[in-house]
Design an enzyme around this catalytic site. Structure first.
Site, PDB file in Angstrom:
ATOM      1  N   SER A  41       0.800  -1.282  -0.007  1.00 56.90           N
ATOM      2  CA  SER A  41      -0.071  -0.093  -0.066  1.00 56.90           C
ATOM      3  C   SER A  41       0.717   1.340  -0.009  1.00 56.90           C
ATOM      4  O   SER A  41       0.342   2.321  -0.406  1.00 56.90           O
ATOM      5  CB  SER A  41      -0.948   0.010   1.276  1.00 56.90           C
ATOM      6  OG  SER A  41      -0.190  -0.102   2.647  1.00 56.90           O
ATOM      7  N   ASP A 190      -6.140   6.630   9.659  1.00 56.72           N
ATOM      8  CA  ASP A 190      -5.736   5.217  10.336  1.00 56.72           C
ATOM      9  C   ASP A 190      -4.246   5.384  11.034  1.00 56.72           C
ATOM     10  O   ASP A 190      -3.937   4.544  11.707  1.00 56.72           O
ATOM     11  CB  ASP A 190      -5.655   4.260   9.196  1.00 56.72           C
ATOM     12  CG  ASP A 190      -4.775   4.548   8.210  1.00 56.72           C
ATOM     13  OD1 ASP A 190      -3.812   5.237   8.354  1.00 56.72           O
ATOM     14  OD2 ASP A 190      -4.884   3.694   7.222  1.00 56.72           O
ATOM     15  N   HIS A 193      -0.974   4.860   7.171  1.00 49.15           N
ATOM     16  CA  HIS A 193      -0.738   5.105   5.696  1.00 49.15           C
ATOM     17  C   HIS A 193      -0.399   6.545   5.536  1.00 49.15           C
ATOM     18  O   HIS A 193      -1.401   7.337   6.147  1.00 49.15           O
ATOM     19  CB  HIS A 193      -1.848   4.746   5.002  1.00 49.15           C
ATOM     20  CG  HIS A 193      -2.041   3.356   4.709  1.00 49.15           C
ATOM     21  ND1 HIS A 193      -2.889   2.499   5.688  1.00 49.15           N
ATOM     22  CD2 HIS A 193      -1.490   2.124   4.098  1.00 49.15           C
ATOM     23  CE1 HIS A 193      -2.951   1.239   5.500  1.00 49.15           C
ATOM     24  NE2 HIS A 193      -2.014   1.153   4.458  1.00 49.15           N
TER      25      HIS A 193
END
Length: 217
Positions: A41, A190, A193
C-alpha cells in the site's frame, strides 16, 4: 590524391560535425528511464486520489531533477512479502519494457501481522534473486519494527534488509517511512498510511538514492 576544401567550407564542415556530436550526446542524456515500484500500500497510493501516490510523485520529482522518468506502480495494498513473491514473475512478464531500476518495498505487512522474520527474509531473498536473474538493478526500501513488538523480533526483522542488500549487491534505503512514521500530520486518520504530504516526504527522502542507483547525481 588529396581533397582540399576552401577555408569557409572546412569550417562549416567542422561546425556541422560538432552539432551532430552534441545532438547525439543530448539524445543519450534524454533517454527515457523506467522505474518499477514493486510493493504494498505504501507504493500503491492507498487512500489517495490518482496522481498523489508514491509512483506519480516520484516520477514528477525525478523529472524535476532532470531525469525523463516513467515510474510504474506495481504496488498492491495489503501484500506481504510472500504475496509479492507469488505475483512477481507474472508482473515482470507483463511489462512492456524491462525496468532500469526496481524499488522493492515489501515486508511492512509482515511486520504488522507479526509474521516470522525468517519467512519474510526467505520471500524477499527470492524476490531479489529473480530481479538479479533478469538483470534488473534493485533499490531495497527497508522497514523498521516498532519497540512494542519486542527486542528479539525487532533485531531479527530489522536485520533483514541490510543483510539482503549486501548479499545481492542491491542498494539500500534503510527506512522507507523515515520522517513519516509516527507523525499524525503526515498520515491518514488510520495513522498507518501516509497522506499526500507524507508521500511527498518519502519521495524527497528516497530520491537521492534513486538517482544514485540510476547513475545520476
Amino acid at each position: 590524391m588529396s581533397l582540399r576544401l576552401p577555408y569557409g567550407a572546412a569550417r562549416f564542415l567542422v561546425y556541422a560535425l560538432l552539432l551532430m556530436i552534441g545532438a547525439n550526446a543530448g539524445a543519450a542524456e534524454a533517454k527515457d528511464v523506467h522505474v518499477l515500484a514493486f510493493g504494498d500500500s505504501l507504493t500503491a497510493g492507498y487512500g489517495l486520489p490518482p496522481g498523489q501516490g508514491f509512483a506519480p510523485q516520484l516520477e514528477d520529482n525525478l523529472r524535476r531533477n532532470g531525469v525523463r522518468a516513467f515510474v510504474t506502480n506495481a504496488g498492491v495494498s495489503g501484500n506481504t512479502a510472500a504475496q509479492g513473491r507469488a505475483r512477481l514473475q507474472w508482473t515482470l512478464d507483463g511489462l512492456k519494457q524491462k525496468p532500469d531500476l526496481a524499488i522493492v518495498a515489501l515486508g511492512a505487512n509482515d511486520m504488522l501481522r507479526g509474521l516470522s522474520p525468517a519467512q519474510t527474509r526467505a520471500d524477499l531473498d527470492f524476490i531479489l534473486v529473480e530481479f538479479k536473474r533478469r538483470g534488473i538493478p534493485v533499490l531495497l526500501a527497508g522497514m523498521l519494527a516498532p519497540p512494542n513488538l519486542g527486542q528479539r523480533f525487532r533485531a531479527e526483522y530489522d536485520a533483514i534488509f541490510p543483510d539482503l542488500a549486501r548479499k545481492h549487491g542491491a542498494r539500500l534505503y534503510p527506512f522507507f517511512l523515515a520522517g513519516v512514521a509516527g507523525n499524525p500530520a503526515l498520515n491518514l486518520p488510520d495513522r498507518v498510511h501516509p497522506n499526500f504530504q507524507g508521500i511527498k516526504r518519502m519521495v524527497s527522502g528516497i530520491t537521492p538514492a534513486v538517482l544514485g542507483a540510476l547513475g545520476r547525481k
